[in-house]
Scaffold this active site. Structure first.
Site, PDB file in Angstrom:
ATOM      1  N   ALA A 147       0.764  -1.322   0.025  1.00  0.00           N
ATOM      2  CA  ALA A 147       0.203   0.050   0.022  1.00  0.00           C
ATOM      3  C   ALA A 147       0.809   1.286   0.014  1.00  0.00           C
ATOM      4  O   ALA A 147       2.044   1.223   0.559  1.00  0.00           O
ATOM      5  CB  ALA A 147      -0.951  -0.015   1.139  1.00  0.00           C
ATOM      6  N   CYS A 148       0.274   2.408  -0.670  1.00  0.00           N
ATOM      7  CA  CYS A 148       0.794   3.704  -0.603  1.00  0.00           C
ATOM      8  C   CYS A 148      -0.093   4.641  -0.445  1.00  0.00           C
ATOM      9  O   CYS A 148      -1.343   4.300  -0.152  1.00  0.00           O
ATOM     10  CB  CYS A 148       1.820   4.057  -1.706  1.00  0.00           C
ATOM     11  SG  CYS A 148       0.953   4.058  -3.301  1.00  0.00           S
ATOM     12  N   GLY A 149       0.138   5.961  -0.703  1.00  0.00           N
ATOM     13  CA  GLY A 149      -0.913   7.157  -0.596  1.00  0.00           C
ATOM     14  C   GLY A 149      -2.056   6.774  -1.634  1.00  0.00           C
ATOM     15  O   GLY A 149      -3.317   7.052  -1.228  1.00  0.00           O
TER      16      GLY A 149
END
Length: 216
Positions: A147-149
């Protein structure tokens, strides 16, 4: 897949801080799309599972995935999920040479002032750092929800990890910016998880909107 295409098109705050500030927006978008292309094929084929934020709790619970957060440290400091592994895909560029300093100056005016994003470079030790972070979860057999932004950096990370032999990978479609309150338990930090990528002047505007009740 529409979710993958949307992530590849979303260059704001995900890939602009890693590209040379002199690149045009069209070239940055093309570069980001190219980097994410391999991961897009993996998601389409089913080799990597796309998980929507609202389904993340089930993936991390019943399915046994561990969350791997690839955001830089300054985003994670604003909000993070307790117990998640953290290995940044991009790290601050500390080079003080004249060319890099010029790029940093341009970056600050073009991107950093508005988004709060530092001038970054690819983490050359990313794959090795992930191996160390998940050694206790089964190594390359570990079930990782990356996951990231906004979903693009995590797509790049998924491709790199798959190329290195990881076969139990999932991707948080759209990133934390698409999550809602309650999608993740144990959120820590001063910000909501969905707002943690926002910084700089944009973050000030966000706080004003929150105070006015325009956004929740």
């Amino acid at each position: 897949m529409a979710m993958v295409a949307a992530a590849a098109a979303s260059t704001t705050c995900c890939i602009r801080c890693a590209a040379s500030p002199g690149l045009s927006r069209s070239r940055v978008r093309a570069q980001a799309t190219s980097w994410a292309g391999g991961a897009e094929a993996l998601v389409r084929s089913g080799a990597v599972k796309a998980v929507r934020p609202k389904d993340a709790a089930e993936a991390m619970g019943a399915e046994g995935f561990r969350l791997l957060d690839v955001r830089p440290e300054w985003e994670r400091a604003r909000a993070s999920v307790r117990g998640s592994a953290h290995v940044p895909l991009f790290v601050a560029d500390d080079d003080m040479g004249p060319v890099t300093l010029l790029k940093k100056w341009v970056h600050l005016g073009y991107i950093g002032l508005w988004t709060g994003q530092a001038f970054t470079k690819m983490n050359d030790h990313f794959v090795d750092d992930v191996a160390s972070a998940v050694a206790g979860d089964g190594g390359k057999d570990a079930k990782l929800l990356v996951a990231c932004g906004e979903g693009l950096r995590s797509l790049i990370a998924v491709r790199m990890l798959h190329d290195d032999g990881y076969r139990n990978l999932a991707w948080l479609a759209g990133g934390f910016s698409k999550c809602a309150d309650g999608d993740f338990a144990g959120v820590e930090g001063e910000s909501k998880l969905q707002y943690a990528t926002i910084g700089g002047v944009s973050y000030i505007f966000l706080q004003i909107l929150l105070l006015l009740g325009v956004v929740k």
